[in-house]
Write a protein that holds these residues in place. Structure first.
Motif, short mmCIF file in Angstrom:
data_model
loop_
_atom_site.label_atom_id
_atom_site.label_comp_id
_atom_site.label_asym_id
_atom_site.label_seq_id
_atom_site.Cartn_x
_atom_site.Cartn_y
_atom_site.Cartn_z
N GLU A 54 0.83 -1.19 0.00
CA GLU A 54 0.00 0.00 0.00
C GLU A 54 0.87 1.25 0.00
OE1 GLU A 54 -2.50 -0.34 3.39
OE2 GLU A 54 -3.57 -2.12 2.64
N ASP A 55 0.23 2.40 -0.32
CA ASP A 55 0.96 3.67 -0.35
C ASP A 55 1.65 3.96 0.98
OD1 ASP A 55 0.62 4.61 -2.98
OD2 ASP A 55 -1.43 5.26 -2.54
N SER A 56 1.00 3.58 2.07
CA SER A 56 1.56 3.86 3.40
C SER A 56 2.86 3.12 3.65
CB SER A 56 0.54 3.48 4.49
OG SER A 56 0.20 2.11 4.41
N GLN A 57 3.15 2.08 2.86
CA GLN A 57 4.39 1.32 3.02
C GLN A 57 5.51 1.83 2.12
OE1 GLN A 57 1.89 -2.48 2.49
NE2 GLN A 57 3.65 -3.24 3.65
N ILE A 58 5.19 2.77 1.24
CA ILE A 58 6.17 3.29 0.28
C ILE A 58 6.33 4.78 0.52
CG2 ILE A 58 6.80 3.44 -2.15
CD1 ILE A 58 4.66 1.26 -2.69
N LYS A 59 7.45 5.19 1.09
CA LYS A 59 7.67 6.58 1.50
C LYS A 59 8.90 7.17 0.81
CE LYS A 59 4.43 6.62 4.78
NZ LYS A 59 3.27 7.51 4.77
N THR A 60 8.81 8.46 0.52
CA THR A 60 9.98 9.20 0.03
C THR A 60 10.90 9.54 1.19
OG1 THR A 60 8.81 10.15 -1.86
CG2 THR A 60 10.76 11.34 -1.09
N THR A 61 12.18 9.22 1.06
CA THR A 61 13.16 9.56 2.10
C THR A 61 14.10 10.68 1.68
OG1 THR A 61 14.64 7.82 1.30
CG2 THR A 61 13.12 7.24 3.07
N ASP A 62 14.20 10.94 0.37
CA ASP A 62 15.11 12.00 -0.10
C ASP A 62 14.73 12.38 -1.53
OD1 ASP A 62 17.37 13.72 0.36
OD2 ASP A 62 18.47 12.50 -1.08
N PHE A 63 14.86 13.66 -1.84
CA PHE A 63 14.59 14.14 -3.20
C PHE A 63 15.58 15.25 -3.51
CE2 PHE A 63 12.57 16.75 -6.42
CZ PHE A 63 12.09 15.80 -7.31
N ARG A 64 16.34 15.09 -4.60
CA ARG A 64 17.38 16.07 -4.93
C ARG A 64 17.42 16.33 -6.42
NH1 ARG A 64 22.56 14.69 -1.01
NH2 ARG A 64 21.34 14.10 0.82
N VAL A 65 17.74 17.58 -6.75
CA VAL A 65 17.97 17.97 -8.14
C VAL A 65 19.34 18.64 -8.21
CG1 VAL A 65 17.16 19.32 -10.10
CG2 VAL A 65 15.50 18.36 -8.49
#
Length: 219
Positions: free
Chosen positions: A57-68
């Motif tokens: 489910e979405d609740s089990q898949i989380k963003t931990t870092d986002f970089r450009v």
């Protein structure tokens, strides 16, 4: 001057892992900023849909870092070199949490490979109730320290009085899947065999060690 007895004790507790975390990193690269963002976003959405197909489910898949970031390249012009803009690189890191289910892990890895997103990923085994494990480790360390103090005091012919101070620290040992088992996207058949083999692995217990230093007044 007060007479003091200072000792260190160690406590270790272990527990079978009950949580699996898959850490993934997805890249999108393009000379155009919007295209780089779009490429990375499409890969992330594709990967999420693939993982949902095995029951996540979405609740089990989380963003931990986002970089450009921008990537430059070195070019030579008129016998002089300089760095010029090459492309944008968008990096999106995800954390996927699973219960300790090796069959589900194997199916998830198969879906990651089949998605053609080709992310770098690693697998970590851990325990959900880390706080309880740390409390047990502290208790064992204090017990160890107290037993040592009793033995030393009796051997030296002195009596333990009040505790003056207590300090403690932790060392946690997590278990990681070796990267060598991973993730050659040039050889899908090899990867499929690797994911099937996961079901038969024997994962070591998670260990947490606590170190306690205590001081007593002695008489």
């Amino acid at each position: 001057m007060d007479k003091l007895l200072k000792l260190s004790g160690c406590g270790e507790v272990s527990k079978a892992p009950d949580i699996i975390t898959i850490s993934l990193n997805i890249l999108g690269e393009n000379k155009d900023y919007n295209d780089a963002m779009s490429e990375c976003d499409k890969k992330v959405m594709s990967l999420k849909e693939s993982l949902k197909s095995v029951g996540l489910e979405d609740s089990q898949i989380k963003t931990t870092d986002f970089r450009v970031k921008t990537i430059n390249k070195y070019v030579e012009q008129f016998k002089q070199g300089k760095y010029v803009f090459d492309k944008f690189s968008v990096s999106h890191s995800l954390s996927v949490k699973l219960p300790f289910d090796l069959k589900l892990l194997a199916r998830s890895i198969d879906k990651i490979v089949e998605s053609n997103v080709s992310p770098n990923f690693s697998i970590n085994f851990s325990v959900e109730d880390e706080k309880l494990l740390k409390e047990r480790a502290i208790a064992e360390a204090v017990k160890d320290c107290k037993e040592k103090a009793d033995i030393l005091a009796e051997s030296a012919g002195v009596k333990l009085k009040d505790i003056v101070s207590i300090d403690h620290s932790f060392q946690q040992v997590n278990v990681y899947m070796p990267r060598a088992m991973s993730y050659d996207y040039e050889a899908g058949s090899v990867m499929t065999k690797a994911s099937q083999a996961i079901e038969s692995i024997n994962v070591e217990d998670i260990k947490i060690r606590a170190n306690v230093t205590m001081q007593w007044e002695i008489d």
